[in-house]
Design an enzyme around this catalytic site. Sequence first.
Site, PDB file in Angstrom:
ATOM      1  N   LYS A  92       3.875  12.718   2.873  1.00 43.80           N
ATOM      2  CA  LYS A  92       3.879  11.257   2.922  1.00 43.80           C
ATOM      3  C   LYS A  92       5.299  10.743   3.112  1.00 43.80           C
ATOM      4  CE  LYS A  92       2.458   7.168   0.238  1.00 43.80           C
ATOM      5  NZ  LYS A  92       1.958   6.684  -1.069  1.00 43.80           N
TER       6      LYS A  92
ATOM      7  N   SER B 208      -2.134   4.151  -0.762  1.00 44.42           N
ATOM      8  CA  SER B 208      -1.188   4.054   0.341  1.00 44.42           C
ATOM      9  C   SER B 208      -0.912   5.400   1.028  1.00 44.42           C
ATOM     10  CB  SER B 208       0.133   3.468  -0.153  1.00 44.42           C
ATOM     11  OG  SER B 208       0.717   4.281  -1.157  1.00 44.42           O
TER      12      SER B 208
ATOM     13  N   SER C 296      -3.142   5.913  -5.246  1.00 51.17           N
ATOM     14  CA  SER C 296      -2.754   6.047  -3.843  1.00 51.17           C
ATOM     15  C   SER C 296      -2.945   7.439  -3.261  1.00 51.17           C
ATOM     16  CB  SER C 296      -1.287   5.629  -3.660  1.00 51.17           C
ATOM     17  OG  SER C 296      -1.131   4.263  -3.924  1.00 51.17           O
TER      18      SER C 296
END
Length: 612
Positions: free
Chosen positions: A211, A287, A311
């Site tokens: 990420k 996210s 997330s």
Amino acid sequence: MDLFKTKGVVYKPVKDVNLGPDSTEFYLQANVKAPRMAGIVVKIFTWLLESIFGGFLLYILKGNNLIHKHITNADLEESPLYVPLHQFEDQKEQEVKCLDSALTSPEKVHLAIDCLPTTTLEKSVNGTKPSFHRWTIMDYFGAYTSQDITPNMVAERFIASVGESSKPPLQMGFFINYNVEDILKQANESTLRYHKGEPISVLDGVLVAIKDEIDCLPYPTTGGTKWLHKQRPCLNDACCVKRLRLCGAILVGKTNMHELGAGTSGINPHYGASRNPYDVNRIAGGSSSGSASVVSAGLCPIALGVDGGGSVRMPAALCGVVGLKPTFGRIPHDGVLPLNWTVGMVGILAGTVEDSLIAYAAISAEIPSHLPSSLPAKINLPLLPLTKSLSDIKLAKYGKWFDDCSDDVRICCSHALSKLHGRYGWKIEDVTLPEIEEMRLAHYVTIASECHASLDSFRNKYGRDLAEFGWDARVAVKIYGAFSSMEYIKAQKMRNRQLQFHHQIFSTADVIVSPTTAVTAYQIQNDALKTGELDYVNGAALIRYSIAGNFLGLPAVTVPVGYDKSGLPIGLQFIGKPWAEATLIHLAFAMQSICLSEYRKPIIFYDLLRKN
């Protein structure tokens, strides 16, 4: 604003709250009063927030969404708890292997392999063949060692697949950044090691995505923005990335994410929307949206994300993969953007529970000695062949909370839980977990305040040029700065209060069980692609079951258990005691074994180990 002051709640002492199934505690459903906004509407709202009317608008928003009543003007007798660090207590976990703290990451991975079942995923526990399964770490390792395929060949297929997925008509939005030359360099080095018969570990040559909130050379860390990497250059790998690199993993790039992690959809106006492989017109969730999507689509067996408010678990559930968020402090946070340092935690997204275990072994560590702890927090790995031997497991279920979701999610998760009880005989205990929605509000105050404080170190940049933010992120930043120190402290009082409730539940139960999200992935609307969107109603539904894992620092895992009427994945979540990740992985493996034969192939799927 005293003229409009709302009367606050007076919370009764924790000792007077009944947590039993016969409790009369009121279950407050989410009361989100904010319309969905995107396109020109979100631009107008942003201009208003940034105008002289902004303060009044923020006050009204906080009041309408019950923050004044339950946080700002509330009366709580508990002292504030600012960081959810847990003293280590040996949870006496069943059927585990304890790791020596002196072991290297490759050595931990080697021991993790000994914890895997001897049978492959070709068959589930009851002997039925699954209709679909994603290639696992052991599949890649087996293919490499047999010379059926090389890491270099897999890397080339990966690069071609990502290139195809980035163009119309798909535009999957998997990655913010990937470097073909660097990927091939790592793949060539791994191929040479296999040619010599000297792979570092089973992770050697396995593709892993990171990420874009976690430092990983040679890439900048953007946090989903167009500017942050210019203010904070990436100079080294994050600790978790270093450990994967030491195991020989091929780090293939930085995955897309919701800008600043400030939303749940994964729609990023700068880098495109991360799309769901089960339906490209729907969100992947956020996210850690790109990380979930690449695993679901078969591009990587594992990926790293950061979980500050579900997330990792939320997009994992929406994309039909496993998401593991360990105990706060279990994985070193060095090299991760400090956007929410008391609620954020590196987590793992994986195609299978077994792969999440291997990744967990590679990147986890004993709690650092400088942190408060009565004993070092030892690392237990679950012996998955012995999961069926676990006895006297108790799963706490709060019915009103569990059922506060769509009919498809409720029916699917209830059915999965019933099958788990029927197969293993583990007991489901009805409990009451009070003030769940109030905890969500306190978490929002906390994560918002911490993000605002973090961004304040770059205030000269974002204060001067807000045009570099997406419109939805501009709104988020404005709201994040609207909370006072008193509100932050009262939110931490709620953290202490909730931790006491959860400790009481865990005094008789091993885990708390719930759906992972209250809804499945919703449609991506075109007006959000250039501006982002504000959809706090869907956001509250997506995050409903995630908060305890972040706000209280508890470990949690989601595992796919079925699909809604549209064929979209549904996840079931287990929340565990501090440092009891092994028990969670045991339960997730048991659940996966039951559901395995019904897993479905995504519409977008890349087979990187195909024979041709």
